[in-house]
Write an enzyme that holds these catalytic residues in place. Structure first.
Site, PDB file in Angstrom:
ATOM      1  N   HIS A  85      46.937  47.662  40.030  1.00 28.26           N
ATOM      2  CA  HIS A  85      48.418  47.118  40.646  1.00 28.26           C
ATOM      3  C   HIS A  85      48.663  45.782  41.011  1.00 28.26           C
ATOM      4  CE1 HIS A  85      46.839  46.566  44.935  1.00 28.26           C
ATOM      5  NE2 HIS A  85      45.889  47.526  44.484  1.00 28.26           N
ATOM      6  N   ASP A  87      51.050  44.811  43.177  1.00 35.27           N
ATOM      7  CA  ASP A  87      51.438  44.309  44.519  1.00 35.27           C
ATOM      8  C   ASP A  87      50.425  43.955  45.358  1.00 35.27           C
ATOM      9  OD1 ASP A  87      50.563  47.141  44.372  1.00 35.27           O
ATOM     10  OD2 ASP A  87      51.542  47.309  46.383  1.00 35.27           O
ATOM     11  N   ASP A 120      42.540  42.139  45.108  1.00 38.91           N
ATOM     12  CA  ASP A 120      43.274  43.318  45.370  1.00 38.91           C
ATOM     13  C   ASP A 120      44.632  43.491  44.799  1.00 38.91           C
ATOM     14  OD1 ASP A 120      43.814  46.095  46.109  1.00 38.91           O
ATOM     15  OD2 ASP A 120      43.524  45.626  48.374  1.00 38.91           O
ATOM     16  N   GLU A 154      51.254  49.989  45.391  1.00 38.73           N
ATOM     17  CA  GLU A 154      50.138  50.801  45.672  1.00 38.73           C
ATOM     18  C   GLU A 154      49.702  50.569  47.192  1.00 38.73           C
ATOM     19  OE1 GLU A 154      45.607  51.380  46.726  1.00 38.73           O
ATOM     20  OE2 GLU A 154      47.056  49.494  46.813  1.00 38.73           O
ATOM     21  N   GLU A 155      50.078  49.483  47.793  1.00 36.89           N
ATOM     22  CA  GLU A 155      49.667  49.087  49.158  1.00 36.89           C
ATOM     23  C   GLU A 155      50.421  49.808  49.895  1.00 36.89           C
ATOM     24  OE1 GLU A 155      47.078  47.568  49.863  1.00 36.89           O
ATOM     25  OE2 GLU A 155      46.741  46.240  48.432  1.00 36.89           O
ATOM     26  N   ASP A 182      40.398  53.459  37.848  1.00 37.01           N
ATOM     27  CA  ASP A 182      41.164  52.611  38.920  1.00 37.01           C
ATOM     28  C   ASP A 182      40.351  51.723  39.667  1.00 37.01           C
ATOM     29  OD1 ASP A 182      43.514  51.681  40.177  1.00 37.01           O
ATOM     30  OD2 ASP A 182      43.755  53.361  41.279  1.00 37.01           O
ATOM     31  N   HIS A 427      42.792  41.718  51.878  1.00 35.62           N
ATOM     32  CA  HIS A 427      43.775  41.826  52.809  1.00 35.62           C
ATOM     33  C   HIS A 427      43.729  40.620  53.986  1.00 35.62           C
ATOM     34  CE1 HIS A 427      45.127  46.182  51.941  1.00 35.62           C
ATOM     35  NE2 HIS A 427      44.456  45.545  50.830  1.00 35.62           N
TER      36      HIS A 427
END
Length: 455
Positions: A85, A87, A120, A154-155, A182, A427
């Protein structure tokens, strides 16, 4: 035999860093989406990977997600989906000064690519694109069709991106998908207490999730004449009950599968305990649950994450609300978790409402040919003689869950090196991805794509 990858690490790292510079931040409100950043990233990958964009067909799905189709030599073979992903989560306001390099600087320094999303999950996106570009340069065409699916939300749940891509492929592919891969697992060290060897953990399932809103209404008034409990006190007591009564530990399903894989390589006392679970099961569970990551594999977790109440120091609050997030292990459901929370709180003054939620995913087969293929590829890409591979229950959510009805073989893995310090950066502040790890990731995907011809 698959071709061994030979690619310039510095150039690949710089190409990856260029993608990190686009602030493709996910927001709960779609109206706040930075369309300039996403369109800029689309243009960047088009210019950076010309062979891929000349050979593979590219579609934009759900507004800003990308789906590439790499046609196979034999259209009768079940296709493969490789996911990532684009984002990223926001940088917490006020923390920017704590970053060694700017969050969206895309700096390569000290052996790392620095920036939000480097781990991520732009690492997956760019490693897959690097692998495809290199293989095309070698004249490679896969036997089966391979889809590259890169979501843009996705987030915040993947509803507009991955879910739409999965729906589109459901219409387009008449049968099952051979397998889906994934993000989710990684190459870990110190996964099990006293077991300090590298273990590549491949996610075979992911936990569900539900956030319960707890609300307490009260009469309010002046703080000089308070009741025995204010709305804040009642709500705090409810949360204290939830934290004091965690869900029971259970060593079964995907978690047990992991320890079955690791058991033969563990120290003697651990092997003895695992071989005699009928006797040592409580001790095994307690030892695994000594760490937060271990406990999360064995139980549905409880986390109070948001609390709102009060407006002024001398005014009694008329309302107090809190959000408690549960990550649901296989065997539980949104409904059973909600009902247990009601029983534990046992207070009519506390209103409990569930905000949607999702149940745990099905558990994919560890005896399947695709799982064996992924295991084989991990060992080829990471030639560490001590490396072990084991199945894993992913405690968070991924976009892969949208494919559970399309394939029995949905897995989650990226060959990133992970330890407790690494996980704090995801994050968090100073997110980064090692250059060596990125090269291992490219090698992994290049080998995996070639290995799909063996299925």
């Amino acid at each position: 035999e698959p071709v061994v990858l030979n690619i310039g690490g510095a150039a690949a790292a710089e190409r990856f860093a260029g993608g990190v510079r686009f602030p493709t931040i996910s927001n709960q409100d779609p109206a706040q989406l930075d369309t300039v950043a996403f369109c800029g990233l689309h243009e960047y990958v088009t210019a950076t990977y010309p062979r891929t964009h000349e050979t593979l067909s590219r579609e934009i799905v759900g507004g800003f997600s990308l789906l590439y189709t790499w046609r196979g030599r034999d259209p009768a073979l079940e296709p493969v989906v490789l996911m990532g992903h684009m984002d990223v989560v926001p940088v917490i306001p006020g923390t920017e000064s704590g970053w060694t390099h700017p969050p969206f600087g895309g700096v390569v320094a000290d052996g790392f690519i620095w920036g939000r999303g480097s781990t991520d999950d732009k690492s997956s996106v760019f490693a897959i694109l690097e692998a495809a570009e290199w293989l095309l340069g070698q004249g490679f065409q896969p036997a089966r069709t391979i889809y590259l699916a890169f979501g843009h939300d996705e987030e915040v749940g993947g509803v507009r991106g991955a879910r739409e891509i999965a729906r589109l492929l459901g219409q387009r592919v008449p049968g099952d998908l051979a397998f889906v891969l994934d993000e989710g697992g990684a190459v870990t060290n110190g996964l099990v207490t006293g077991f300090d060897v590298p273990v590549a953990i491949v996610g075979v399932a992911e936990k569900g999730s539900v956030s319960l809103t707890l609300t307490v209404q009260a009469a309010g008034g002046h703080s000089s004449t308070p009741p025995r409990q204010t709305a804040i006190g009642i709500l705090s007591a409810a949360i204290t009950k939830l934290e004091a009564n965690p869900f029971p530990l259970a060593l079964d399903g995907a978690a047990l599968n992991m320890f079955d894989y690791l058991g033969p390589e563990m120290p003697f006392t651990a092997r003895l305990a695992l071989a005699n679970r009928w006797l040592f099961n409580p001790l095994i569970k307690r030892n695994i649950a000594k760490t937060a990551s271990g406990a999360s594999m064995l139980r549905t977790t409880t986390a109070a994450t948001i609390f709102n109440a009060g407006v002024k120091s001398n005014v009694l609050p008329i309302s107090a609300t809190a959000l408690v997030n549960f990550r649901i292990r296989p065997g539980e459901t949104v409904e059973t978790v909600t009902e247990r929370a009601r029983r534990v709180i046992d207070d009519e003054r506390v209103q409990i409402t569930a905000g949607g939620g999702r149940n745990p995913s099905p558990v994919s087969d560890t005896e399947s040919a695709p799982f064996r293929l992924i295991t084989q590829t991990i060992r080829q890409a990471i030639p560490d003689p001590g490396l072990l591979v084991a199945p894993y229950l992913v405690p968070g959510g991924t976009d892969a869950r949208y494919y559970s009805e399309r394939s029995r073989n949905v897995y989650r893995f990226l060959p990133a090196r992970a330890n407790p310090e690494t996980m704090l950066r995801v994050h968090g502040t100073n997110e980064r991805f090692s250059v060596d790890g990125f090269l291992e990731s490219i090698k992994f995907f290049a080998l995996l794509i070639q290995n799909t011809d063996e299925l």
